[in-house]
Scaffold this motif. Structure first.
Motif, PDB file in Angstrom:
ATOM      1  N   GLY A   1      13.377  12.104   3.442  1.00 23.66           N
ATOM      2  CA  GLY A   1      12.298  11.592   2.600  1.00 23.66           C
ATOM      3  C   GLY A   1      12.359  12.073   1.168  1.00 23.66           C
ATOM      4  N   ILE A   2      13.563  12.428   0.713  1.00 24.14           N
ATOM      5  CA  ILE A   2      13.713  12.934  -0.653  1.00 24.14           C
ATOM      6  C   ILE A   2      14.399  11.911  -1.560  1.00 24.14           C
ATOM      7  CG2 ILE A   2      14.838  14.751  -2.036  1.00 24.14           C
ATOM      8  CD1 ILE A   2      14.403  16.674   0.167  1.00 24.14           C
ATOM      9  N   GLY A   3      15.066  10.914  -1.000  1.00 25.91           N
ATOM     10  CA  GLY A   3      15.920  10.022  -1.783  1.00 25.91           C
ATOM     11  C   GLY A   3      15.214   9.343  -2.943  1.00 25.91           C
ATOM     12  N   LEU A   4      14.120   8.589  -2.677  1.00 29.29           N
ATOM     13  CA  LEU A   4      13.443   7.876  -3.760  1.00 29.29           C
ATOM     14  C   LEU A   4      12.727   8.842  -4.700  1.00 29.29           C
ATOM     15  CD1 LEU A   4      11.997   4.675  -2.045  1.00 29.29           C
ATOM     16  CD2 LEU A   4      13.955   4.891  -3.582  1.00 29.29           C
ATOM     17  N   ALA A   5      12.259  10.000  -4.191  1.00 25.92           N
ATOM     18  CA  ALA A   5      11.682  11.003  -5.082  1.00 25.92           C
ATOM     19  C   ALA A   5      12.724  11.499  -6.071  1.00 25.92           C
ATOM     20  CB  ALA A   5      11.102  12.161  -4.271  1.00 25.92           C
ATOM     21  N   MET A   6      13.962  11.670  -5.596  1.00 23.16           N
ATOM     22  CA  MET A   6      15.036  12.076  -6.495  1.00 23.16           C
ATOM     23  C   MET A   6      15.341  10.970  -7.511  1.00 23.16           C
ATOM     24  SD  MET A   6      18.866  13.420  -5.524  1.00 23.16           S
ATOM     25  CE  MET A   6      18.159  14.723  -4.532  1.00 23.16           C
ATOM     26  N   CYS A   7      15.329   9.695  -7.076  1.00 24.75           N
ATOM     27  CA  CYS A   7      15.549   8.582  -8.009  1.00 24.75           C
ATOM     28  C   CYS A   7      14.482   8.576  -9.104  1.00 24.75           C
ATOM     29  CB  CYS A   7      15.530   7.248  -7.259  1.00 24.75           C
ATOM     30  SG  CYS A   7      16.920   6.999  -6.146  1.00 24.75           S
ATOM     31  N   LYS A   8      13.235   8.807  -8.711  1.00 28.84           N
ATOM     32  CA  LYS A   8      12.144   8.834  -9.691  1.00 28.84           C
ATOM     33  C   LYS A   8      12.353   9.952 -10.703  1.00 28.84           C
ATOM     34  CE  LYS A   8       7.047   8.859  -9.843  1.00 28.84           C
ATOM     35  NZ  LYS A   8       6.853   9.985 -10.767  1.00 28.84           N
TER      36      LYS A   8
ATOM     37  N   GLU B   1       0.809  -1.210   0.000  1.00 31.98           N
ATOM     38  CA  GLU B   1       0.000   0.000   0.000  1.00 31.98           C
ATOM     39  C   GLU B   1       0.852   1.275   0.000  1.00 31.98           C
ATOM     40  OE1 GLU B   1       0.012  -1.660   4.282  1.00 31.98           O
ATOM     41  OE2 GLU B   1      -0.122  -2.412   2.200  1.00 31.98           O
ATOM     42  N   TYR B   2       2.165   1.124   0.273  1.00 25.72           N
ATOM     43  CA  TYR B   2       3.059   2.288   0.265  1.00 25.72           C
ATOM     44  C   TYR B   2       3.972   2.292  -0.955  1.00 25.72           C
ATOM     45  CZ  TYR B   2       1.576   2.553   5.143  1.00 25.72           C
ATOM     46  OH  TYR B   2       0.830   2.629   6.288  1.00 25.72           O
ATOM     47  N   ALA B   3       3.699   1.398  -1.948  1.00 23.78           N
ATOM     48  CA  ALA B   3       4.611   1.247  -3.086  1.00 23.78           C
ATOM     49  C   ALA B   3       4.700   2.526  -3.908  1.00 23.78           C
ATOM     50  CB  ALA B   3       4.157   0.077  -3.983  1.00 23.78           C
ATOM     51  N   ASP B   4       3.614   3.306  -3.991  1.00 19.79           N
ATOM     52  CA  ASP B   4       3.647   4.569  -4.737  1.00 19.79           C
ATOM     53  C   ASP B   4       4.000   5.748  -3.833  1.00 19.79           C
ATOM     54  OD1 ASP B   4       2.912   3.286  -7.106  1.00 19.79           O
ATOM     55  OD2 ASP B   4       0.766   3.447  -6.628  1.00 19.79           O
ATOM     56  N   LYS B   5       3.637   5.647  -2.573  1.00 23.71           N
ATOM     57  CA  LYS B   5       3.836   6.765  -1.666  1.00 23.71           C
ATOM     58  C   LYS B   5       5.313   7.063  -1.421  1.00 23.71           C
ATOM     59  CE  LYS B   5       2.437   8.315   2.964  1.00 23.71           C
ATOM     60  NZ  LYS B   5       1.719   7.947   4.201  1.00 23.71           N
ATOM     61  N   VAL B   6       6.182   6.032  -1.456  1.00 24.14           N
ATOM     62  CA  VAL B   6       7.601   6.229  -1.129  1.00 24.14           C
ATOM     63  C   VAL B   6       8.310   7.107  -2.154  1.00 24.14           C
ATOM     64  CG1 VAL B   6       7.797   4.071   0.151  1.00 24.14           C
ATOM     65  CG2 VAL B   6       8.196   4.075  -2.315  1.00 24.14           C
ATOM     66  N   PHE B   7       7.717   7.288  -3.371  1.00 24.89           N
ATOM     67  CA  PHE B   7       8.379   8.098  -4.399  1.00 24.89           C
ATOM     68  C   PHE B   7       7.908   9.545  -4.383  1.00 24.89           C
ATOM     69  CE2 PHE B   7       8.576   3.736  -6.054  1.00 24.89           C
ATOM     70  CZ  PHE B   7       9.927   3.634  -6.321  1.00 24.89           C
ATOM     71  N   VAL B   8       7.065   9.888  -3.382  1.00 25.56           N
ATOM     72  CA  VAL B   8       6.606  11.268  -3.244  1.00 25.56           C
ATOM     73  C   VAL B   8       7.554  11.989  -2.287  1.00 25.56           C
ATOM     74  CG1 VAL B   8       4.690  12.762  -2.552  1.00 25.56           C
ATOM     75  CG2 VAL B   8       4.230  10.551  -3.656  1.00 25.56           C
ATOM     76  N   ILE B   9       7.922  13.203  -2.653  1.00 26.31           N
ATOM     77  CA  ILE B   9       8.899  13.950  -1.856  1.00 26.31           C
ATOM     78  C   ILE B   9       8.369  14.200  -0.437  1.00 26.31           C
ATOM     79  CG2 ILE B   9       8.053  16.193  -2.674  1.00 26.31           C
ATOM     80  CD1 ILE B   9      10.984  17.159  -2.630  1.00 26.31           C
TER      81      ILE B   9
ATOM     82  N   ASP C   1      26.269  26.991  -1.801  1.00 19.40           N
ATOM     83  CA  ASP C   1      27.260  26.253  -1.014  1.00 19.40           C
ATOM     84  C   ASP C   1      26.567  25.172  -0.217  1.00 19.40           C
ATOM     85  OD1 ASP C   1      29.155  27.926  -1.957  1.00 19.40           O
ATOM     86  OD2 ASP C   1      28.975  29.351  -0.267  1.00 19.40           O
ATOM     87  N   ARG C   2      27.205  24.073  -0.044  1.00 19.89           N
ATOM     88  CA  ARG C   2      26.629  22.957   0.691  1.00 19.89           C
ATOM     89  C   ARG C   2      27.733  22.276   1.468  1.00 19.89           C
ATOM     90  NH1 ARG C   2      24.937  18.384  -3.486  1.00 19.89           N
ATOM     91  NH2 ARG C   2      25.207  17.175  -1.599  1.00 19.89           N
ATOM     92  N   SER C   3      27.379  21.701   2.564  1.00 18.47           N
ATOM     93  CA  SER C   3      28.363  21.023   3.409  1.00 18.47           C
ATOM     94  C   SER C   3      28.228  19.529   3.334  1.00 18.47           C
ATOM     95  CB  SER C   3      28.171  21.485   4.874  1.00 18.47           C
ATOM     96  OG  SER C   3      26.863  21.168   5.294  1.00 18.47           O
ATOM     97  N   GLY C   4      27.233  19.003   2.646  1.00 17.40           N
ATOM     98  CA  GLY C   4      27.072  17.551   2.549  1.00 17.40           C
ATOM     99  C   GLY C   4      25.618  17.191   2.419  1.00 17.40           C
ATOM    100  N   THR C   5      25.352  16.002   1.958  1.00 21.40           N
ATOM    101  CA  THR C   5      23.994  15.515   1.743  1.00 21.40           C
ATOM    102  C   THR C   5      23.867  14.119   2.283  1.00 21.40           C
ATOM    103  OG1 THR C   5      23.816  16.841  -0.250  1.00 21.40           O
ATOM    104  CG2 THR C   5      22.245  15.050   0.017  1.00 21.40           C
ATOM    105  N   GLU C   6      22.818  13.879   3.063  1.00 22.74           N
ATOM    106  CA  GLU C   6      22.536  12.543   3.569  1.00 22.74           C
ATOM    107  C   GLU C   6      21.460  11.931   2.694  1.00 22.74           C
ATOM    108  OE1 GLU C   6      20.820  10.337   7.548  1.00 22.74           O
ATOM    109  OE2 GLU C   6      20.887  12.509   7.398  1.00 22.74           O
ATOM    110  N   GLN C   7      21.742  10.782   2.069  1.00 22.86           N
ATOM    111  CA  GLN C   7      20.792  10.133   1.180  1.00 22.86           C
ATOM    112  C   GLN C   7      19.827   9.308   2.020  1.00 22.86           C
ATOM    113  OE1 GLN C   7      20.905  11.033  -1.796  1.00 22.86           O
ATOM    114  NE2 GLN C   7      22.815  12.156  -1.571  1.00 22.86           N
ATOM    115  N   THR C   8      18.516   9.525   1.754  1.00 25.36           N
ATOM    116  CA  THR C   8      17.499   8.839   2.539  1.00 25.36           C
ATOM    117  C   THR C   8      16.399   8.363   1.631  1.00 25.36           C
ATOM    118  OG1 THR C   8      16.259  10.853   2.920  1.00 25.36           O
ATOM    119  CG2 THR C   8      17.945  10.329   4.525  1.00 25.36           C
ATOM    120  N   ARG C   9      15.622   7.366   2.148  1.00 31.38           N
ATOM    121  CA  ARG C   9      14.391   6.989   1.484  1.00 31.38           C
ATOM    122  C   ARG C   9      13.333   7.940   1.981  1.00 31.38           C
ATOM    123  NH1 ARG C   9      13.011   1.111   2.520  1.00 31.38           N
ATOM    124  NH2 ARG C   9      14.388   0.704   0.764  1.00 31.38           N
TER     125      ARG C   9
END
Length: 535
Positions: A477-484, A455-463, A527-535
C-alpha cells in the motif's frame, strides 16, 4: 463677546476644505474681475460718448457757427455795397449768404438738439439776424438798382447797431461752443486717463490674483500633497515608524489622518506578523529537527531490523527445508506462516526505505528523456507484462529536468499497478499520453483494469491504505503514496480521473524544472533484497 473669548481666526479657517478654499477664492477673484470689468466697460462707454460728442457735436457746431458768421458777414457786405452804389452785383453775395445762413442754422439746430442752452444762444443770434434783415437788409435789397439807396444812408447808424448785436450774439455763441468743446476735450482726456488707470490696475490686479492663486495652491494643496507624498515614500521605503504630518486644508488633514491611522495599523499588523513569523520560524526549525530525527529513527529502525529479520527468515526457511514433511500438517502450516511473515516484513521495510528516500536520496536533477526512462521501465517489467499479456502504448513524451531514478520509480509503480489490478480474463491495455498545459506538462496513464471507486480517489494516495486484502492483491500500500511524493517533489500534482469509468486513469502534472529542494540526506542506504511495487 470679549477679545479673550473670541475664538482665533485660524480655528474656523482651519475647518475649511480644499473645495471651500477654491470656491471662496474663485468667487472673490470673479467678483473683483467683474467689478473691474464693469468699471472698464463704463470707462470705455464714457470715453466713446465723450469722443462722439466732441467729434460729432461740439467741433461741428463751432465750425458751423463760424460758417454762419461768415455768411452773415457776406450778407452785410453785399447790402452795404448795394445801398452805397446800387450795383446789382452786390446782391449776389447777399443772396448766397442767405442760403448759407439757412443751411447753417438748420445744421446747428440738428447738432444742438437736446442742448437747451446752446439752442437759446442760437435763437438769440437768429433774433438779432431777423431784426437786422427786417430793418436793414430786406428794405435796402428791395430798392431799385442803378442809384445809391437813400434808405441805406438814412439807416446806416441803425444798421451798424443791429449788425453789432449780431456780432455780439455770434461771439457769445462761439465762446460758449468753444468752451463746451474745451470742456468735452478735458473730459475726454480725464476719462482716458481714468481708463488707463483702470486697465493698468486691472492688469496689476490680475497679476496679483494669479500670484495669489498660485501661492495659495502651493501652500494649501501642492505643499501638503508633496509633504504627504514624501511621508508616504519614506514609509514605503521601510521606515514604518515615520509619522504622517497633517498639513493643509481640512480634507487633506483628514486624508493624512486616515493614512496615519492606516500606518499605525500596518505597524501593529507588521509587529504581529513579525511575531507570528518568528514563532513559525521556531516551529519550522523544531519541525525540521523533528523530521530529521524521525528520518534518522526510521532509517536506524529499518536498518537494524534487517539483520534479525534476515536471521528469522533464514532459520524459518532452514526449518522448512529440513523438517518439512517430518512434522504434522499444523507444524508445516506454522512454518509457512513464519516464512511468509518474515518475507512480507522485509518487503515492507524496503518499501518504507524507498518512500523515505524520495526527496532525500537520488536527488540528482538533470535532463531526462521520459521516453528513454519509460522504455527502461517496460524492459524491467517485461516478465510481468508478458505473463499478463499486457499491451502498453504511449505518445511521444517530453524531456524534463528531473531525477531519473525517481522518474523510473514513478513509471514502474503506475504501470505495475495497471498490470496488477487487471480484470480477470481480460488482457491489460495501458496507454500513456502527455500534453503541454501552460507552464506544466500533463500526463495520463489509462488502463482497462478494475478501476477505483470515486470515494476512494484520495484514499489510495495515503501510505498503507489498501482497497483489497493481501490475499487478493499483494503489496504494502505504498506505491501510489510514493508516486504522489515523487510528483509533488517535481512541482506537480496527481489524482484519479473519476470521470473515466472503463478502468483507471491516473492524471498527474510535472514542471519542466522542479522547484528548489533541500540537498540529499547523508544517511547511508540500507541493504535491500528487492522491492515489490504495489498500489
Amino acid at each position: 463677546m470679549t477679545g479673550s473669548e473670541r475664538p482665533p481666526r485660524t480655528r474656523w479657517l482651519s475647518t475649511w476644505t480644499t473645495r471651500r478654499w477654491l470656491r471662496v477664492g474663485a468667487a472673490a477673484s470673479l467678483a473683483v474681475l467683474a467689478l473691474l470689468g464693469v468699471t472698464g466697460a463704463w470707462v470705455l462707454a464714457r470715453t466713446e460718448s465723450i469722443s462722439r460728442d466732441l467729434v460729432d457735436v461740439r467741433s461741428p457746431a463751432l465750425t458751423t457757427s463760424i460758417r454762419l458768421e461768415s455768411a452773415l458777414l457776406d450778407q452785410e457786405t453785399g447790402i452795404r455795397g448795394y445801398g452805397i452804389t446800387g450795383t446789382v452785383d452786390f446782391i449776389t453775395p447777399y443772396q448766397e449768404g442767405l442760403a448759407e445762413q439757412k443751411s447753417s442754422v438748420a445744421q446747428l439746430t440738428e447738432l444742438l438738439a437736446g442742448d437747451r442752452a446752446r439752442l437759446d444762444d442760437l435763437k438769440t443770434v437768429q433774433d438779432a439776424v431777423d431784426t437786422w434783415q427786417e430793418r436793414i437788409a430786406r428794405p435796402i435789397s428791395a430798392e431799385p438798382a442803378g442809384a445809391p439807396s437813400p434808405l441805406a444812408a438814412e439807416r446806416a447808424a441803425e444798421g451798424k447797431k443791429a449788425f453789432d448785436a449780431i456780432r455780439t450774439a455770434l461771439s457769445t455763441q462761439q465762446e460758449r461752443l468753444l468752451a463746451d468743446r474745451v470742456r468735452a476735450r478735458d473730459d475726454l482726456m480725464a476719462t482716458m486717463t481714468l481708463r488707463n488707470v483702470v486697465f493698468g490696475a486691472a492688469a496689476i490686479l490680475v497679476v496679483v490674483l494669479t500670484a495669489f492663486v498660485f501661492e495659495g495652491l502651493r501652500r494649501g494643496i501642492t505643499r501638503p500633497l508633496d509633504q504627504l507624498g514624501a511621508d508616504a515614500r519614506t514609509i514605503a521605503d521601510g521606515d514604518f515608524d515615520h509619522p504622517i504630518t497633517a498639513t493643509g486644508p481640512a480634507d487633506l488633514r483628514r486624508l493624512s489622518g486616515e493614512i496615519e491611522f492606516m500606518r499605525r495599523r500596518l505597524v501593529r499588523e507588521l509587529a504581529f506578523s513579525e511575531e507570528a513569523r518568528q514563532r513559525l520560524d521556531a516551529q519550522a526549525a523544531d519541525l525540521q529537527r523533528s523530521n530529521a530525527e524521525l528520518e534518522q529513527f526510521a532509517y536506524v529502525a529499518s536498518h537494524d531490523l534487517q539483520e534479525p529479520l534476515r536471521k528469522v527468515s533464514s532459520f524459518t526457511q532452514l526449518l522448512q527445508r529440513r523438517y518439512g514433511g517430518q512434522l504434522d500438517t499444523r507444524a508445516d502450516q506454522y512454518i509457512d506462516f513464519a516464512v511468509d511473515g518474515a518475507n512480507r516484513m522485509q518487503v515492507l521495510i524496503n518499501d518504507l526505505l524507498d518512500f523515505s528516500r524520495v526527496g532525500r536520496m537520488h536527488n540528482t536533477h538533470q535532463s531526462v528523456d521520459l521516453d528513454t526512462v519509460l522504455e527502461r521501465t517496460l524492459s524491467a517489467l517485461s516478465v510481468g507484462i508478458e505473463e499478463a499479456g499486457a499491451t502498453v502504448t504511449h505518445e511521444p513524451l517530453p524531456t524534463l529536468i528531473a531525477d531519473p531514478t525517481q522518474m523510473g520509480m514513478l513509471w514502474q509503480n503506475l504501470i505495475g499497478n495497471a498490470v496488477k489490478f487487471r480484470r480477470p480474463g481480460e488482457a491489460p491495455r495501458i496507454h500513456i499520453t502527455s500534453a503541454r498545459e501552460g507552464e506544466l506538462w500533463r500526463f495520463t496513464v489509462t488502463d482497462n483494469g478494475i478501476g477505483i471507486a470515486p470515494e476512494y480517489a484520495d484514499k489510495v494516495f495515503v501510505i498503507f491504505q489498501r482497497l483489497h486484502t493481501k490475499d487478493v492483491y499483494s503489496g504494502s500500500g505504498i506505491g501510489l503514496a510514493m508516486c504522489k511524493k515523487i510528483v509533488e517533489f517535481h512541482g506537480g500534482t496527481i489524482g484519479v480521473d473519476t470521470a473515466y469509468q472503463d478502468g483507471t486513469r491516473i492524471d498527474f502534472t510535472l514542471a519542466p524544472e522542479p522547484p528548489v529542494s533541500p540537498g540529499p540526506s547523508t544517511l547511508p542506504e540500507a541493504d535491500r533484497s528487492g522491492t515489490e511495487q504495489t498500489r
